[in-house]
Design a protein around this motif. Structure first.
Motif, PDB file in Angstrom:
ATOM      1  N   ALA A 181      36.976  79.528  -7.083  1.00 11.09           N
ATOM      2  CA  ALA A 181      36.163  80.626  -6.542  1.00 11.09           C
ATOM      3  C   ALA A 181      37.044  81.619  -5.784  1.00 11.09           C
ATOM      4  N   TYR A 182      38.032  81.108  -5.055  1.00 14.76           N
ATOM      5  CA  TYR A 182      38.975  81.979  -4.343  1.00 14.76           C
ATOM      6  C   TYR A 182      39.724  82.880  -5.330  1.00 14.76           C
ATOM      7  N   PRO A 211      16.903  69.142  -9.965  1.00 19.48           N
ATOM      8  CA  PRO A 211      17.804  70.280 -10.158  1.00 19.48           C
ATOM      9  C   PRO A 211      17.309  71.587  -9.531  1.00 19.48           C
ATOM     10  N   LEU A 212      16.016  71.866  -9.606  1.00 17.62           N
ATOM     11  CA  LEU A 212      15.520  73.124  -9.031  1.00 17.62           C
ATOM     12  C   LEU A 212      15.562  73.092  -7.507  1.00 17.62           C
ATOM     13  N   ALA A 213      15.163  71.971  -6.915  1.00 13.45           N
ATOM     14  CA  ALA A 213      15.229  71.850  -5.456  1.00 13.45           C
ATOM     15  C   ALA A 213      16.678  71.883  -4.991  1.00 13.45           C
ATOM     16  N   SER A 214      17.570  71.216  -5.735  1.00 12.90           N
ATOM     17  CA  SER A 214      18.996  71.242  -5.391  1.00 12.90           C
ATOM     18  C   SER A 214      19.536  72.661  -5.454  1.00 12.90           C
ATOM     19  N   PHE A 215      19.157  73.388  -6.506  1.00 13.21           N
ATOM     20  CA  PHE A 215      19.662  74.758  -6.632  1.00 13.21           C
ATOM     21  C   PHE A 215      19.137  75.633  -5.497  1.00 13.21           C
ATOM     22  N   ALA A 216      17.860  75.476  -5.144  1.00 12.64           N
ATOM     23  CA  ALA A 216      17.300  76.256  -4.037  1.00 12.64           C
ATOM     24  C   ALA A 216      18.048  75.948  -2.736  1.00 12.64           C
ATOM     25  N   ARG A 217      18.326  74.674  -2.486  1.00 17.70           N
ATOM     26  CA  ARG A 217      19.066  74.297  -1.279  1.00 17.70           C
ATOM     27  C   ARG A 217      20.502  74.791  -1.349  1.00 17.70           C
ATOM     28  N   PHE A 218      21.096  74.727  -2.536  1.00 18.25           N
ATOM     29  CA  PHE A 218      22.460  75.219  -2.713  1.00 18.25           C
ATOM     30  C   PHE A 218      22.537  76.706  -2.380  1.00 18.25           C
ATOM     31  N   VAL A 219      21.551  77.452  -2.860  1.00 20.64           N
ATOM     32  CA  VAL A 219      21.512  78.892  -2.571  1.00 20.64           C
ATOM     33  C   VAL A 219      21.324  79.123  -1.068  1.00 20.64           C
ATOM     34  N   GLY A 264      28.793  85.164  -5.920  1.00 25.75           N
ATOM     35  CA  GLY A 264      27.574  84.654  -6.540  1.00 25.75           C
ATOM     36  C   GLY A 264      27.848  84.004  -7.887  1.00 25.75           C
ATOM     37  N   LEU A 265      28.676  84.639  -8.708  1.00 26.62           N
ATOM     38  CA  LEU A 265      29.039  84.051 -10.003  1.00 26.62           C
ATOM     39  C   LEU A 265      29.841  82.766  -9.814  1.00 26.62           C
ATOM     40  N   ALA A 266      30.797  82.813  -8.906  1.00 22.22           N
ATOM     41  CA  ALA A 266      31.603  81.617  -8.641  1.00 22.22           C
ATOM     42  C   ALA A 266      30.729  80.518  -8.042  1.00 22.22           C
ATOM     43  N   GLY A 267      29.769  80.888  -7.222  1.00 24.39           N
ATOM     44  CA  GLY A 267      28.875  79.914  -6.608  1.00 24.39           C
ATOM     45  C   GLY A 267      28.010  79.194  -7.627  1.00 24.39           C
ATOM     46  N   THR A 268      27.546  79.904  -8.632  1.00 24.75           N
ATOM     47  CA  THR A 268      26.750  79.279  -9.686  1.00 24.75           C
ATOM     48  C   THR A 268      27.584  78.244 -10.438  1.00 24.75           C
ATOM     49  N   ALA A 269      28.830  78.585 -10.724  1.00 27.56           N
ATOM     50  CA  ALA A 269      29.724  77.629 -11.385  1.00 27.56           C
ATOM     51  C   ALA A 269      29.983  76.428 -10.469  1.00 27.56           C
ATOM     52  N   ARG A 270      30.169  76.674  -9.187  1.00 27.51           N
ATOM     53  CA  ARG A 270      30.388  75.575  -8.228  1.00 27.51           C
ATOM     54  C   ARG A 270      29.177  74.651  -8.162  1.00 27.51           C
ATOM     55  N   PHE A 271      27.953  75.206  -8.191  1.00 35.22           N
ATOM     56  CA  PHE A 271      26.756  74.367  -8.173  1.00 35.22           C
ATOM     57  C   PHE A 271      26.793  73.371  -9.323  1.00 35.22           C
ATOM     58  N   LEU A 272      27.087  73.870 -10.506  1.00 33.88           N
ATOM     59  CA  LEU A 272      27.126  73.003 -11.676  1.00 33.88           C
ATOM     60  C   LEU A 272      28.192  71.917 -11.525  1.00 33.88           C
TER      61      LEU A 272
END
Length: 167
Positions: free
Chosen positions: A89-90, A13-21, A121-129
């Motif tokens: 997100a749109y 999860p941490l590596a995925s989140f770093a790559r997602f960012v 950024g907020l929408a992106g965090t929700a999209r990651f999940l």
């Protein structure tokens, strides 16, 4: 038993989140500039829609391959699910920009970018999940290599189930 080699599980999860960012943020920053350029020649909401579609297609490909370690390119299902999260997100970024313009009739470009990037950024965090837990979750389970260590096995006829007695 299948003796074919299995692909290793995707990143944690941490590596995925770093790559997602990294990938999502990079595409997001490029999108932010592209929306600003397109908004000079068309309504902002239309420019945002065009850029959202293009960036969603690119982002889904990048996230499937690099962020979540899918064994194959994303199919229609993953693209539609990703597009659904991008549609949300749109709506969020458009609502933020409409609210900004309701509060300030002529905000500067810097203010617009701050509001747009904050909403993104907020929408992106929700999209990651959503992408990690829903869209690409099946790929991780299907492609995962069993963890090293003791494995649970089903009992056979020669090895009966242990019984539990209460005293």
């Amino acid at each position: 038993m299948d003796d074919a080699p299995q692909t290793p599980a995707g990143p944690g999860p941490l590596a995925s989140f770093a790559r997602f960012v990294l990938f999502g943020g990079g595409v997001g920053l490029l999108s932010s500039g592209a929306v600003a350029l397109l908004a000079d020649s068309m309504p902002w909401a239309v420019a945002n829609a065009v850029i959202t579609i293009a960036s969603t297609l690119l982002g889904t490909e990048l996230h499937a391959r690099f962020t979540f370690g899918a064994a194959h390119r994303p199919g229609w299902r993953q693209h539609w699910q990703s597009a659904s999260s991008a549609a949300a997100a749109y709506v969020a970024t458009s609502a933020a920009m409409l609210a900004l313009h309701a509060v300030q009739t002529s905000p500067g470009t810097l203010t617009e970018q701050i509001v747009y990037l904050s909403a993104s950024g907020l929408a992106g965090t929700a999209r990651f999940l959503i992408l990690r837990l829903v869209v690409f979750a099946a790929d991780r389970g299907r492609n995962a290599t069993p963890a090293p260590g003791p494995q649970l096995r089903m009992p056979t006829k020669s090895a009966p189930l242990p019984t539990l007695t209460l005293a």
